[in-house]
Design a protein around this motif. Structure first.
Motif, PDB file in Angstrom:
ATOM      1  N   PRO A 205       0.808  -1.234   0.000  1.00 47.63           N
ATOM      2  CA  PRO A 205       0.000   0.000   0.000  1.00 47.63           C
ATOM      3  C   PRO A 205       0.832   1.270   0.000  1.00 47.63           C
ATOM      4  O   PRO A 205       0.415   2.278  -0.591  1.00 47.63           O
ATOM      5  N   VAL A 206       1.996   1.251   0.633  1.00 41.82           N
ATOM      6  CA  VAL A 206       2.840   2.451   0.641  1.00 41.82           C
ATOM      7  C   VAL A 206       3.427   2.686  -0.748  1.00 41.82           C
ATOM      8  O   VAL A 206       3.466   3.825  -1.228  1.00 41.82           O
ATOM      9  N   PHE A 207       3.868   1.634  -1.410  1.00 39.32           N
ATOM     10  CA  PHE A 207       4.350   1.784  -2.784  1.00 39.32           C
ATOM     11  C   PHE A 207       3.251   2.359  -3.666  1.00 39.32           C
ATOM     12  O   PHE A 207       3.496   3.281  -4.454  1.00 39.32           O
ATOM     13  N   ARG A 208       2.027   1.842  -3.536  1.00 38.00           N
ATOM     14  CA  ARG A 208       0.920   2.346  -4.338  1.00 38.00           C
ATOM     15  C   ARG A 208       0.681   3.824  -4.080  1.00 38.00           C
ATOM     16  O   ARG A 208       0.440   4.601  -5.012  1.00 38.00           O
ATOM     17  N   GLU A 209       0.740   4.226  -2.811  1.00 37.82           N
ATOM     18  CA  GLU A 209       0.523   5.638  -2.480  1.00 37.82           C
ATOM     19  C   GLU A 209       1.604   6.518  -3.099  1.00 37.82           C
ATOM     20  O   GLU A 209       1.315   7.595  -3.647  1.00 37.82           O
ATOM     21  N   VAL A 210       2.850   6.080  -2.999  1.00 41.23           N
ATOM     22  CA  VAL A 210       3.962   6.905  -3.475  1.00 41.23           C
ATOM     23  C   VAL A 210       3.894   7.096  -4.985  1.00 41.23           C
ATOM     24  O   VAL A 210       4.022   8.219  -5.487  1.00 41.23           O
ATOM     25  N   VAL A 211       3.687   6.013  -5.745  1.00 43.56           N
ATOM     26  CA  VAL A 211       3.720   6.144  -7.206  1.00 43.56           C
ATOM     27  C   VAL A 211       2.492   6.862  -7.756  1.00 43.56           C
ATOM     28  O   VAL A 211       2.483   7.265  -8.927  1.00 43.56           O
ATOM     29  N   SER A 212       1.481   7.053  -6.925  1.00 37.33           N
ATOM     30  CA  SER A 212       0.290   7.776  -7.386  1.00 37.33           C
ATOM     31  C   SER A 212       0.388   9.282  -7.152  1.00 37.33           C
ATOM     32  O   SER A 212      -0.477  10.036  -7.603  1.00 37.33           O
TER      33      SER A 212
ATOM     34  N   THR B 272       3.426  11.568 -16.704  1.00 34.03           N
ATOM     35  CA  THR B 272       2.418  12.583 -17.028  1.00 34.03           C
ATOM     36  C   THR B 272       1.044  11.979 -17.319  1.00 34.03           C
ATOM     37  O   THR B 272       0.079  12.715 -17.530  1.00 34.03           O
ATOM     38  N   LEU B 273       0.942  10.657 -17.315  1.00 34.53           N
ATOM     39  CA  LEU B 273      -0.352  10.011 -17.531  1.00 34.53           C
ATOM     40  C   LEU B 273      -1.155   9.843 -16.240  1.00 34.53           C
ATOM     41  O   LEU B 273      -2.305   9.403 -16.284  1.00 34.53           O
ATOM     42  N   LEU B 274      -0.564  10.184 -15.114  1.00 36.66           N
ATOM     43  CA  LEU B 274      -1.276  10.026 -13.844  1.00 36.66           C
ATOM     44  C   LEU B 274      -2.617  10.740 -13.876  1.00 36.66           C
ATOM     45  O   LEU B 274      -2.740  11.865 -14.355  1.00 36.66           O
ATOM     46  N   ASN B 275      -3.622  10.043 -13.349  1.00 36.38           N
ATOM     47  CA  ASN B 275      -4.996  10.556 -13.228  1.00 36.38           C
ATOM     48  C   ASN B 275      -5.696  10.711 -14.573  1.00 36.38           C
ATOM     49  O   ASN B 275      -6.767  11.322 -14.634  1.00 36.38           O
ATOM     50  N   GLU B 276      -5.117  10.173 -15.624  1.00 36.38           N
ATOM     51  CA  GLU B 276      -5.798  10.098 -16.910  1.00 36.38           C
ATOM     52  C   GLU B 276      -6.091   8.634 -17.222  1.00 36.38           C
ATOM     53  O   GLU B 276      -5.237   7.767 -17.005  1.00 36.38           O
ATOM     54  N   HIS B 277      -7.312   8.364 -17.701  1.00 34.19           N
ATOM     55  CA  HIS B 277      -7.703   6.998 -18.060  1.00 34.19           C
ATOM     56  C   HIS B 277      -7.550   6.034 -16.882  1.00 34.19           C
ATOM     57  O   HIS B 277      -7.254   4.857 -17.079  1.00 34.19           O
ATOM     58  N   GLY B 278      -7.713   6.548 -15.673  1.00 36.23           N
ATOM     59  CA  GLY B 278      -7.621   5.706 -14.493  1.00 36.23           C
ATOM     60  C   GLY B 278      -6.219   5.355 -14.055  1.00 36.23           C
ATOM     61  O   GLY B 278      -6.031   4.515 -13.156  1.00 36.23           O
ATOM     62  N   VAL B 279      -5.198   5.982 -14.652  1.00 38.13           N
ATOM     63  CA  VAL B 279      -3.806   5.641 -14.338  1.00 38.13           C
ATOM     64  C   VAL B 279      -3.452   6.090 -12.923  1.00 38.13           C
ATOM     65  O   VAL B 279      -3.685   7.238 -12.546  1.00 38.13           O
ATOM     66  N   ILE B 280      -2.863   5.178 -12.147  1.00 36.19           N
ATOM     67  CA  ILE B 280      -2.483   5.455 -10.756  1.00 36.19           C
ATOM     68  C   ILE B 280      -1.005   5.172 -10.499  1.00 36.19           C
ATOM     69  O   ILE B 280      -0.572   5.153  -9.348  1.00 36.19           O
TER      70      ILE B 280
ATOM     71  N   VAL C 263      -9.594  -0.047 -13.958  1.00 39.06           N
ATOM     72  CA  VAL C 263     -10.585  -0.202 -15.023  1.00 39.06           C
ATOM     73  C   VAL C 263     -11.759  -1.009 -14.479  1.00 39.06           C
ATOM     74  O   VAL C 263     -11.604  -2.179 -14.134  1.00 39.06           O
ATOM     75  N   ARG C 264     -12.903  -0.348 -14.349  1.00 39.91           N
ATOM     76  CA  ARG C 264     -14.112  -0.987 -13.822  1.00 39.91           C
ATOM     77  C   ARG C 264     -13.839  -1.691 -12.489  1.00 39.91           C
ATOM     78  O   ARG C 264     -14.283  -2.809 -12.250  1.00 39.91           O
ATOM     79  N   GLY C 265     -13.057  -1.000 -11.652  1.00 39.11           N
ATOM     80  CA  GLY C 265     -12.783  -1.526 -10.322  1.00 39.11           C
ATOM     81  C   GLY C 265     -11.658  -2.528 -10.252  1.00 39.11           C
ATOM     82  O   GLY C 265     -11.305  -2.990  -9.158  1.00 39.11           O
ATOM     83  N   ARG C 266     -11.068  -2.884 -11.388  1.00 36.83           N
ATOM     84  CA  ARG C 266      -9.977  -3.847 -11.401  1.00 36.83           C
ATOM     85  C   ARG C 266      -8.657  -3.152 -11.705  1.00 36.83           C
ATOM     86  O   ARG C 266      -8.612  -2.165 -12.436  1.00 36.83           O
ATOM     87  N   LEU C 267      -7.584  -3.689 -11.127  1.00 30.92           N
ATOM     88  CA  LEU C 267      -6.248  -3.151 -11.380  1.00 30.92           C
ATOM     89  C   LEU C 267      -5.679  -3.799 -12.640  1.00 30.92           C
ATOM     90  O   LEU C 267      -5.579  -5.021 -12.726  1.00 30.92           O
TER      91      LEU C 267
END
Length: 210
Positions: A134-141, A159-167, A187-191
């Motif tokens: 979870p910490v890795f996910r937070e940092v890269v987002s 630069t794609l962050l927050n576009e097309h669901g990119v996290i 995408v539709r709730g799936r990673l």
């Protein structure tokens, strides 16, 4: 093929396996050494401004490595964890073997070396494991971060962050490596995870990222 700063996914993965953090936990203090401070302004490298002797929490160091892609931070974390970059790289390669990344060889913690090579399938295997933290996910987002005591905002190279669901996850570019991206999207709730390597290799980092 060379993977440039995509290497830092493994650097972060090894650090978080050896120094686990919980969400909201900033972790231990890491002292900026003389080498990391001197490397702050290396030409033709992606670095962040660090001042010798400053103590920065591990969580922020991970941000400085993964968000603006600080090579000097990656090498500093390697020395902090293992005493030398060489010993840390041995740990990176051991993790790669453990994960079944049979076509991967790490020769540095930052990815600045063209001798660090991998494949898209190996990096996808790693991304799947790293995104479970979870910490890795937070940092890269994160879209940006700062060096403590410095007012400048350091933007995420992705630069794609927050576009097309990119996290997430991590970019990498270089003349030999071309443009590289490990990405994660909701995408539709799936990673959904993907890897692009060697885009416009042999040109220059700017063209490779276009």
């Amino acid at each position: 093929m060379p993977i440039a700063s995509v290497t830092k996914v493994m650097t972060a993965y090894v650090i978080l396996r050896r120094h686990p953090l919980r969400p909201g936990d900033d972790g231990p203090l890491v002292t900026v050494d003389h080498t990391a401070a001197n490397e702050s302004y290396l030409p033709q490298e992606s670095t962040v401004p660090l001042r010798e002797g400053r103590r920065v929490r591990l969580r922020r160091m991970l941000e400085l490595m993964l968000v603006p892609s600080g090579n000097n931070v990656a090498r500093l974390l390697a020395r902090w964890d293992s005493g030398s970059q060489e010993r840390f790289v041995a740990r990176m390669n051991a993790e790669a073997r453990r994960l079944g990344m049979t076509a991967t060889r790490y020769t540095g913690a930052s990815g600045n070396e063209d001798s660090t090579v991998s494949t898209a399938s190996d990096q996808l295997r790693l991304a799947r494991q790293a995104m479970r933290d979870p910490v890795f996910r937070e940092v890269v987002s994160r879209t940006e971060t700062v060096v403590p005591g410095d007012a400048r905002r350091l933007a995420n190279t992705n630069t794609l962050l927050n576009e097309h669901g990119v996290i997430g996850v991590k970019t990498g570019s270089g003349t030999a490596a071309g443009g590289n991206l490990v990405w994660a999207s909701r995408v539709r709730g799936r990673l959904v995870l993907g890897v692009i390597l060697s885009q416009a290799a042999g040109t220059n980092p700017v063209a490779a990222k276009a």
